[in-house]
Design a protein around this motif. Structure first.
Motif, PDB file in Angstrom:
ATOM      1  N   GLU A 177     -13.995  -3.455   7.867  1.00  0.00           N
ATOM      2  CA  GLU A 177     -14.444  -3.615   6.548  1.00  0.00           C
ATOM      3  C   GLU A 177     -14.767  -2.633   5.924  1.00  0.00           C
ATOM      4  OE1 GLU A 177     -15.230  -5.583   9.003  1.00  0.00           O
ATOM      5  OE2 GLU A 177     -14.538  -7.516   8.372  1.00  0.00           O
ATOM      6  N   VAL A 178     -15.570  -1.532   6.495  1.00  0.00           N
ATOM      7  CA  VAL A 178     -16.073  -0.134   6.025  1.00  0.00           C
ATOM      8  C   VAL A 178     -14.939   0.643   6.077  1.00  0.00           C
ATOM      9  CG1 VAL A 178     -17.456   1.678   6.629  1.00  0.00           C
ATOM     10  CG2 VAL A 178     -18.548  -0.516   7.154  1.00  0.00           C
ATOM     11  N   ARG A 179     -13.981   0.942   6.892  1.00  0.00           N
ATOM     12  CA  ARG A 179     -12.880   1.530   6.577  1.00  0.00           C
ATOM     13  C   ARG A 179     -11.949   1.316   5.628  1.00  0.00           C
ATOM     14  NH1 ARG A 179     -12.230   0.750  12.694  1.00  0.00           N
ATOM     15  NH2 ARG A 179     -10.569  -0.457  12.269  1.00  0.00           N
ATOM     16  N   GLN A 180     -11.825  -0.067   5.301  1.00  0.00           N
ATOM     17  CA  GLN A 180     -10.980  -0.688   4.306  1.00  0.00           C
ATOM     18  C   GLN A 180     -11.651  -0.159   2.950  1.00  0.00           C
ATOM     19  OE1 GLN A 180     -10.944  -4.539   5.409  1.00  0.00           O
ATOM     20  NE2 GLN A 180      -8.770  -4.701   6.127  1.00  0.00           N
ATOM     21  N   ALA A 181     -13.030  -0.204   2.960  1.00  0.00           N
ATOM     22  CA  ALA A 181     -13.802   0.117   1.730  1.00  0.00           C
ATOM     23  C   ALA A 181     -13.503   1.313   1.157  1.00  0.00           C
ATOM     24  CB  ALA A 181     -15.161  -0.495   1.815  1.00  0.00           C
ATOM     25  N   ILE A 182     -13.603   2.372   2.373  1.00  0.00           N
ATOM     26  CA  ILE A 182     -13.434   3.904   1.817  1.00  0.00           C
ATOM     27  C   ILE A 182     -12.201   3.875   1.673  1.00  0.00           C
ATOM     28  CG2 ILE A 182     -13.713   6.038   3.093  1.00  0.00           C
ATOM     29  CD1 ILE A 182     -15.707   5.295   4.932  1.00  0.00           C
ATOM     30  N   ASP A 183     -11.212   3.404   2.022  1.00  0.00           N
ATOM     31  CA  ASP A 183      -9.737   3.639   1.898  1.00  0.00           C
ATOM     32  C   ASP A 183      -9.517   3.055   0.113  1.00  0.00           C
ATOM     33  OD1 ASP A 183      -7.170   4.496   2.360  1.00  0.00           O
ATOM     34  OD2 ASP A 183      -6.818   2.488   2.280  1.00  0.00           O
ATOM     35  N   LEU A 184      -9.934   1.955  -0.076  1.00  0.00           N
ATOM     36  CA  LEU A 184      -9.937   1.308  -1.335  1.00  0.00           C
ATOM     37  C   LEU A 184     -10.663   2.319  -2.478  1.00  0.00           C
ATOM     38  CD1 LEU A 184     -10.470  -2.259  -0.534  1.00  0.00           C
ATOM     39  CD2 LEU A 184      -8.440  -1.501  -1.670  1.00  0.00           C
ATOM     40  N   ALA A 185     -11.809   2.834  -1.925  1.00  0.00           N
ATOM     41  CA  ALA A 185     -12.593   3.463  -3.003  1.00  0.00           C
ATOM     42  C   ALA A 185     -12.227   5.141  -3.410  1.00  0.00           C
ATOM     43  CB  ALA A 185     -14.050   3.924  -2.416  1.00  0.00           C
ATOM     44  N   ILE A 186     -11.274   5.511  -2.403  1.00  0.00           N
ATOM     45  CA  ILE A 186     -10.533   6.728  -2.790  1.00  0.00           C
ATOM     46  C   ILE A 186      -9.404   6.636  -3.714  1.00  0.00           C
ATOM     47  CG2 ILE A 186      -9.619   8.865  -1.711  1.00  0.00           C
ATOM     48  CD1 ILE A 186     -11.150   8.243   0.781  1.00  0.00           C
ATOM     49  N   ASP A 187      -9.487   7.373  -4.881  1.00  0.00           N
ATOM     50  CA  ASP A 187      -8.074   7.368  -5.720  1.00  0.00           C
ATOM     51  C   ASP A 187      -7.342   8.402  -5.599  1.00  0.00           C
ATOM     52  OD1 ASP A 187      -6.354   7.365  -7.825  1.00  0.00           O
ATOM     53  OD2 ASP A 187      -8.066   7.603  -9.431  1.00  0.00           O
TER      54      ASP A 187
ATOM     55  N   VAL B 191       4.271  -1.895   1.709  1.00  0.00           N
ATOM     56  CA  VAL B 191       3.155  -1.194   2.212  1.00  0.00           C
ATOM     57  C   VAL B 191       2.642  -0.063   1.056  1.00  0.00           C
ATOM     58  CG1 VAL B 191       1.976   0.423   3.943  1.00  0.00           C
ATOM     59  CG2 VAL B 191       3.369  -1.506   4.644  1.00  0.00           C
ATOM     60  N   ARG B 192       1.795  -0.273   0.322  1.00  0.00           N
ATOM     61  CA  ARG B 192       1.291   0.359  -0.710  1.00  0.00           C
ATOM     62  C   ARG B 192      -0.050   1.168  -0.689  1.00  0.00           C
ATOM     63  NH1 ARG B 192       3.774  -3.408  -4.617  1.00  0.00           N
ATOM     64  NH2 ARG B 192       6.024  -3.070  -4.427  1.00  0.00           N
ATOM     65  N   ALA B 193      -0.179   2.097  -1.594  1.00  0.00           N
ATOM     66  CA  ALA B 193      -1.636   2.762  -1.750  1.00  0.00           C
ATOM     67  C   ALA B 193      -2.146   2.018  -2.551  1.00  0.00           C
ATOM     68  CB  ALA B 193      -1.427   4.104  -2.101  1.00  0.00           C
ATOM     69  N   GLN B 194      -3.822   1.706  -2.241  1.00  0.00           N
ATOM     70  CA  GLN B 194      -4.453   0.820  -3.151  1.00  0.00           C
ATOM     71  C   GLN B 194      -5.755   1.942  -3.572  1.00  0.00           C
ATOM     72  OE1 GLN B 194      -4.997  -3.246  -2.407  1.00  0.00           O
ATOM     73  NE2 GLN B 194      -3.802  -2.843  -0.411  1.00  0.00           N
ATOM     74  N   PHE B 195      -5.894   1.614  -4.914  1.00  0.00           N
ATOM     75  CA  PHE B 195      -7.431   1.882  -5.341  1.00  0.00           C
ATOM     76  C   PHE B 195      -8.208   0.880  -6.132  1.00  0.00           C
ATOM     77  CE2 PHE B 195      -9.350   4.314  -9.111  1.00  0.00           C
ATOM     78  CZ  PHE B 195     -10.342   4.652  -8.336  1.00  0.00           C
ATOM     79  N   ASP B 196      -9.384   0.410  -5.691  1.00  0.00           N
ATOM     80  CA  ASP B 196      -9.933  -0.876  -6.323  1.00  0.00           C
ATOM     81  C   ASP B 196     -11.246  -0.596  -5.787  1.00  0.00           C
ATOM     82  OD1 ASP B 196     -10.706  -3.176  -6.955  1.00  0.00           O
ATOM     83  OD2 ASP B 196      -9.055  -4.122  -6.320  1.00  0.00           O
ATOM     84  N   VAL B 197     -12.087   0.100  -6.856  1.00  0.00           N
ATOM     85  CA  VAL B 197     -13.620   0.404  -6.431  1.00  0.00           C
ATOM     86  C   VAL B 197     -14.261  -1.030  -6.421  1.00  0.00           C
ATOM     87  CG1 VAL B 197     -15.743   1.293  -7.462  1.00  0.00           C
ATOM     88  CG2 VAL B 197     -13.437   2.559  -7.540  1.00  0.00           C
ATOM     89  N   ALA B 198     -13.895  -2.051  -7.332  1.00  0.00           N
ATOM     90  CA  ALA B 198     -14.578  -3.285  -7.050  1.00  0.00           C
ATOM     91  C   ALA B 198     -14.385  -4.015  -5.589  1.00  0.00           C
ATOM     92  CB  ALA B 198     -14.142  -4.100  -8.334  1.00  0.00           C
ATOM     93  N   LYS B 199     -13.141  -4.210  -5.316  1.00  0.00           N
ATOM     94  CA  LYS B 199     -13.046  -4.734  -4.211  1.00  0.00           C
ATOM     95  C   LYS B 199     -13.624  -4.017  -2.743  1.00  0.00           C
ATOM     96  CE  LYS B 199      -8.885  -6.574  -1.518  1.00  0.00           C
ATOM     97  NZ  LYS B 199      -7.512  -6.311  -1.196  1.00  0.00           N
TER      98      LYS B 199
ATOM     99  N   LEU C 165     -16.219  -5.537  -0.564  1.00  0.00           N
ATOM    100  CA  LEU C 165     -16.046  -5.685   1.180  1.00  0.00           C
ATOM    101  C   LEU C 165     -17.451  -5.350   1.931  1.00  0.00           C
ATOM    102  CD1 LEU C 165     -12.554  -4.165   1.667  1.00  0.00           C
ATOM    103  CD2 LEU C 165     -13.398  -6.162   2.649  1.00  0.00           C
ATOM    104  N   LEU C 166     -17.850  -4.197   1.246  1.00  0.00           N
ATOM    105  CA  LEU C 166     -19.175  -3.641   1.559  1.00  0.00           C
ATOM    106  C   LEU C 166     -20.377  -4.731   1.367  1.00  0.00           C
ATOM    107  CD1 LEU C 166     -19.139   0.137   0.426  1.00  0.00           C
ATOM    108  CD2 LEU C 166     -18.974  -0.551   2.683  1.00  0.00           C
ATOM    109  N   ASP C 167     -20.356  -5.380   0.490  1.00  0.00           N
ATOM    110  CA  ASP C 167     -21.327  -6.660  -0.002  1.00  0.00           C
ATOM    111  C   ASP C 167     -21.220  -7.388   1.184  1.00  0.00           C
ATOM    112  OD1 ASP C 167     -22.447  -5.274  -2.046  1.00  0.00           O
ATOM    113  OD2 ASP C 167     -21.266  -6.456  -3.238  1.00  0.00           O
TER     114      ASP C 167
END
Lengths: 555, 284
Positions: free
Chosen positions: A309-319, A351-359, A363-365
Motif C-alpha cells: 500500500e505504501v508503494r502504491q500510495a507513493i506511485d499515486l502521489a507522483i504526477d 495498464v495506465r499511469a495514475q496520479f491521484d493524491v486523494a487515493k 491508502l496511507l490512512d
C-alpha cells in the motif's frame, strides 16, 4: 537595442567566416531546399557517392573498442558493432533480420536454430569468414565474463557444422528470445586471431579485425576513435567513408562543438531546453521514442516499502505528466506502471499511469499511517522520513528528485534527497552489480538502458526473486506469482501464450509497484544535415546504430 | 584637532568612507537574507512559472529549469551562503586564535609543532582535499562549514602568533609576570585583549573566503544540490545550458554579482576595521 548590436556583430562574424571558408562550408542559405524535399534526402543518399568524412562527438572513453574492451552499452557497443558483425541484425522496428546469415530456421519446438551463412564473406584482413568462426565465437564468449554476450548464450547445448556455411545450434531449453538476445547481439570473432588469446583476459587484446562495414584504424583511449569504410562490405560500401569519434567529456562543450561545426553530430540527446535552437538550419534533430527509462526504485525489503500500500500510495502521489512537462519540457513519454514502454507491442493498453493524491492519502490512512504534529505521517511508531538517492552528475534526475520530494511532502512523507557520485550510489543500490549481494538504501532514482526494453520478455529479470534469473531485481522484490510467471516465460515458445504471460507480469508489476515507473526520455539527436542526412532511427535506440550507415541492409 | 574630530564624527565610528560602503553593502545583503520569508516573491521550492522563462513582471529574474523563481532562490540562497560563511569563519578563527596565541606565547617546541602543522595545512592542495572531505562527511550546512573551517585556520594562526610574539616581551606583560601573574591570567587579561582586533579582521577575511569556497563546491555539484545557495543556482545554470544562451544575463550574472558583492563588502569592512584598530591609518 543590445540585441540588435549583438546581432550586427554576429552578422559581421558570419560574413567573415563565410568569406574565409566559402568553398568548404557554403552559407546556410544556398542549399536551403524546401523542408518537404528534405525527407527525400535519405533515399537519395543511398545512391549518391558516399560522404567523405564525418565527426561524431562521444562523451566518454570507450577503451580500445574490441567486443571485450568497449566500456558502455551506448555508444561503445554500437561503435563496436560497426567493426564486428552479428549473425542477425535488428531492423528499425527491432525485428531481427539475417545479416551474416543468409537464412535462419528455427525448429518447431524452438530448440534448434539452423543457420546458413552468406557466401564469400571475408574478414578485414582478407581471410574468409566461415561457420568455424561462428562456432569458435560462441565457445570463446562462453569462456569469458562479458555478461552482455555470455548470458544469452548460456542455453546453447551444442553447435554442429556442415560444409563451410551451415551450422546448427541446439539449445538446452527452447528460448524464443534467442534471435534478439544472442544471434543479433553476439559479435562474430575471427578464429585465426582470437584463438591465441586467453579468454580470461580478452580485454587486454587490441586486434580489431572484424567483418563489419568499418575498419577501426585508430583507437586512442580518452581522445579519439577513427574508422574507415570497408569498401568490400558484402552489403555494399557504407554511406560515410570515414567516421571520426572525438571524445568530448562535457555535454555543453560537445554541444558547442556541434554548433561551431567542429563536429557534425553528437551521440547524446540534445537537452530539452536546446531543442529549439538545434531545430533550425543548418541543424536537424532526429526524434523518436527512447527506451531508456527513469524510475523510482524502492528497497522492497525495508520498511515502509515492504508494504504494498505504501508503494502504491507513493506511485499515486507522483504526477508523472508534470515531471515530463517541467523537467523535459514535454520531450518524454509518461511511463506506464508495468515496466514496458507504452509503444512496445507487448504492452497491455489497460495498464495506465495514475496520479491521484486523494487515493494515495486514503491508502496511507488505511495502513494506519496517521499524520503527526509536523504533518509527517507516522507508521508503526516511526515517522515516514526516507532518503532518496540520486546521481550527483545528472542534473535532470537531481531536479526530478527535488520535485518528487515536494510531491511526497503533500501526502505526508518526508523525503531527504542525497546526491552521490555514480560509484558510491551503485555501491549502495546494486553492490558489485550483483543483486545477490544485498542493498542498503530506501529509495533511489534509477533507470535501465534502452536494450532492456527491446526484448519484452526481459521484464521478468526485474521482478524474479532468484538472483540468478532476476539479475535486475535490485529492490529485492519477492512474489511467488512473479517467480512462477517468470519461469514460464523462459520456456514458452508459443508467441500468443508468451505475450499473455508477459502481460500478466506487466499487470502484476503495475499492481504491486516494486518500483515506480516515471518516464522515458525521447531520443532527440542533433546533426548537421548538410554533412549527412541518411540517418535511420532505430526505435528506442536512436540514430547511432549500424543501420544509419549500411544503406544496403533490408533493401 | 577640531577638524580631525569633525571628520571622525562624519565617518561614524572612524570606519572611513570605504568601510561604511562595505558595511552598507553587507548590511543590505544580510538584512535581505534575514527577511527572506517576507521579501522573497515566491517559495523557491515551488514551481511557479514555466521553466526557462525570461525576466517578466511576475518573475523579475525569470525562472530556472524547473520553473522556480530565480530571485526568490537568490534571496533564500543568501541565507545558506552567509550561514556557511559565518559558521566556517567562526570555526576557522577560533582554531586559528587558540593555536596562534598558544604557539606565540609559549614558544619552544609546542610552537614549532603547531606552526609546522600550520605549514602542512597551508601547502595542502585545497580544493581536492575539500572535495574529498565534503564527499566523506556529506554535504549538510554544518558539515560543510566545519570542513571549510578546519582547512582555513592556518593563516589566522600565523598572523596572530607573530603578533603575540611581539606582545609577549612588552613591558606590561613583563610587569604582570614580575608581579606573579600566572600564564592563564596573562593570556586572558594581557594578550587576548590585544589580539581581539586582529581576530576580527581575520574573521571578516575568512567569511568571504568561506563563501567563495562554498560557492565553488556547489558549482561543481559537490554541495547539497537540493539546498538553495548561490553556488547551487550557478550549478544548475551551467548544467542546463544558461551559459550557451541569453539566459546567462538573468541566471548567471545575478548570483555572480551577489557573490562578488558580498566578498567585496567583507573586504571593505576589513579595511574599515583596520582603520579603527590601527590609529595611524586614520586621516589626520
Amino acid at each position: 537595442m543590445k540585441r540588435h548590436a549583438l546581432g550586427l556583430v554576429l552578422f559581421m562574424v558570419a560574413a567573415i567566416v563565410a568569406g574565409a571558408c566559402g568553398p568548404s562550408a557554403p552559407p546556410a542559405s544556398i542549399p536551403a531546399a524546401p523542408p518537404a524535399n528534405a525527407s527525400a534526402a535519405p533515399a537519395a543518399a543511398a545512391v549518391k557517392a558516399p560522404v567523405p568524412s564525418m565527426r561524431i562527438a562521444i562523451l566518454a572513453d570507450e577503451g580500445t573498442l574490441t567486443p571485450f574492451s568497449y566500456k558502455f552499452g551506448y555508444p561503445g557497443q554500437q561503435m563496436m558493432y560497426l567493426t564486428y558483425d552479428t549473425l542477425m541484425l535488428l531492423d528499425s522496428e527491432n525485428v531481427p533480420k539475417p545479416l551474416l546469415a543468409r537464412e535462419v530456421k528455427v525448429s518447431a519446438d524452438g530448440g534448434t536454430y539452423d543457420i546458413t551463412l552468406r557466401t564469400g564473406l571475408r574478414w578485414h584482413d582478407g581471410k574468409p569468414l566461415t561457420n568455424a568462426d561462428v562456432k569458435f565465437s560462441i565457445e570463446y564468449i562462453l569462456k569469458t565474463t562479458r555478461a552482455a554476450f555470455r548470458t544469452p548464450l548460456r542455453t546453447v547445448d551444442s553447435v554442429t557444422l556442415s560444409g563451410t556455411e551451415g551450422l546448427s545450434i541446439k539449445l538446452t531449453t527452447p528460448n524464443p528470445s534467442f534471435p534478439v538476445r544472442a544471434l543479433a547481439a553476439m559479435p562474430v570473432l575471427p578464429k585465426h586471431i582470437w584463438e591465441a588469446v586467453d579468454p580470461t583476459k580478452p580485454g587486454e587484446f587490441k586486434s580489431t579485425v572484424g567483418s563489419g562495414p568499418y575498419k577501426l584504424i585508430e583507437a586512442t583511449p580518452d581522445t579519439v576513435y577513427r574508422m574507415q569504410a570497408n569498401a568490400d562490405y558484402f552489403l555494399g560500401a557504407p554511406s560515410v567513408s570515414e567516421l571520426i569519434f572525438p571524445v568530448i567529456k562535457d555535454l555543453n562543450t560537445a554541444l558547442q562543438a556541434l554548433r561551431t561545426g567542429e563536429v557534425q553530430a553528437l551521440v547524446r540527446e540534445v537537452p530539452p531546453e536546446q531543442i529549439a535552437q538545434f531545430s533550425q538550419a543548418p541543424f536537424k534533430i532526429a526524434t523518436g521514442p527512447g527506451f531508456a527509462s527513469t524510475m523510482l526504485q524502492f528497497n522492497d525489503q525495508r520498511a515502509p516499502f515492504d508494504r504494498k500500500e505504501v508503494r502504491q500510495a507513493i506511485d499515486l502521489a507522483i504526477d508523472k505528466a508534470k515531471l515530463v512537462e517541467t523537467l523535459l519540457l514535454g520531450n518524454a513519454t509518461v511511463a506506464t506502471p508495468g515496466f514496458l514502454h507504452p509503444s512496445s507491442p507487448f504492452h497491455d493498453p489497460t495498464v495506465r499511469a495514475q496520479f491521484d493524491v486523494a487515493k494515495a492519502k486514503q491508502l496511507l490512512d488505511q495502513v494506519g499511517a496517521a499524520p503527526g504534529a509536523d504533518g509527517v505521517r507516522v507508521l508503526g511508531g516511526k515517522p515516514m522520513a526516507v532518503t532518496l538517492l540520486v546521481y550527483s552528475n545528472n542534473p535532470i534526475r537531481l531536479r526530478a528528485a527535488e520535485l518528487i520530494m515536494g510531491m511526497l511532502k503533500d501526502v505526508g512523507i518526508k523525503v531527504t534527497v542525497r546526491a552521490l557520485d555514480t560509484n558510491a550510489l551503485d555501491a549502495l543500490v546494486w553492490p558489485d552489480f550483483d543483486v545477490a549481494k544485498g542493498r542498503d538504501f530506501d529509495m533511489s532514482m534509477w533507470g535501465w538502458s534502452a536494450p532492456v526494453q527491446v526484448d519484452a520478455a526481459r521484464i521478468a529479470e526485474f521482478v524474479h526473486s532468484d538472483p540468478k534469473f532476476g539479475t535486475g531485481n535490485i529492490g529485492g522484490y519477492k512474489s511467488a506469482a512473479a517467480d512462477a510467471l517468470g519461469d514460464q516465460i523462459q520456456v514458452t515458445a508459443d508467441e500468443a501464450k508468451r505475450k499473455g504471460l508477459i502481460q500478466s507480469v506487466e499487470k502484476l508489476v503495475a499492481a504491486d509497484v516494486p518500483f515506480s515507473m516515471l518516464y522515458f526520455e525521447n531520443g532527440t539527436y542533433a546533426y548537421r544535415a548538410q554533412t549527412y542526412d541518411g540517418w535511420v532511427y532505430q526505435k528506442g535506440l536512436g540514430i547511432y546504430t549500424k543501420l544509419s550507415f549500411i544503406p544496403g541492409f533490408g533493401r | 584637532m577640531a577638524d580631525g574630530a569633525a571628520r571622525h564624527r562624519a565617518y561614524g565610528l572612524g570606519f572611513g568612507a570605504v568601510g561604511t560602503c562595505g558595511l552598507l553593502l553587507l548590511g543590505a545583503i544580510v538584512v535581505t537574507a534575514l527577511l527572506a520569508p517576507w521579501v522573497a516573491p515566491y517559495d523557491p521550492q515551488l514551481t511557479t512559472g514555466r521553466p526557462f522563462s525570461a525576466p517578466s513582471l511576475a518573475h523579475w529574474l525569470g525562472t530556472n529549469d524547473i520553473g522556480q523563481d530565480i530571485l526568490s532562490e537568490l534571496i533564500w540562497g543568501a541565507r545558506v551562503s552567509l550561514a556557511i560563511g559565518a559558521l566556517a569563519a567562526i570555526v576557522g578563527t577560533s582554531l586559528g586564535t587558540v593555536i596562534g596565541v598558544v604557539g606565540g606565547y609559549f614558544g619552544g617546541r609546542l610552537d614549532a609543532l603547531l606552526m609546522r602543522s600550520a605549514d602542512v595545512v597551508l601547502v595542502i592542495p585545497f580544493l581536492p582535499l575539500m572535495i574529498l572531505l565534503a564527499a566523506y562527511v556529506g554535504p549538510s550546512v554544518a558539515s560543510l562549514a566545519v570542513v571549510i573551517g578546519i582547512l582555513v585556520w592556518a593563516r589566522p594562526a600565523r598572523v596572530i602568533r607573530s603578533f603575540v610574539l611581539s606582545q609577549r616581551s612588552r613591558d606590561y606583560v613583563t610587569a604582570a609576570r614580575a608581579l606573579g601573574a600566572r600564564d592563564g591570567r596573562i593570556l586572558r587579561f594581557c594578550i587576548f585583549p590585544s589580539v581581539i582586533s586582529l581576530v576580527l579582521a581575520e574573521f571578516v577575511q575568512l567569511t568571504s573566503r568561506a563563501i567563495l569556497l562554498e560557492a565553488a563546491l556547489a558549482f561543481l555539484g559537490l554541495g547539497d544540490p537540493i539546498q538553495k545557495s548561490w553556488g547551487s543556482v550557478l550549478f544548475y545554470a551551467q548544467s542546463r545550458g544558461a551559459l550557451l544562451s541569453q539566459a546567462w544575463v538573468w541566471w548567471v550574472l545575478p548570483p555572480g554579482l551577489l557573490i562578488t558583492g558580498t566578498v567585496v563588502g567583507f573586504a571593505l569592512v576589513g579595511f574599515g576595521l583596520e582603520r579603527i584598530f590601527t590609529p595611524r591609518l586614520r586621516p589626520r
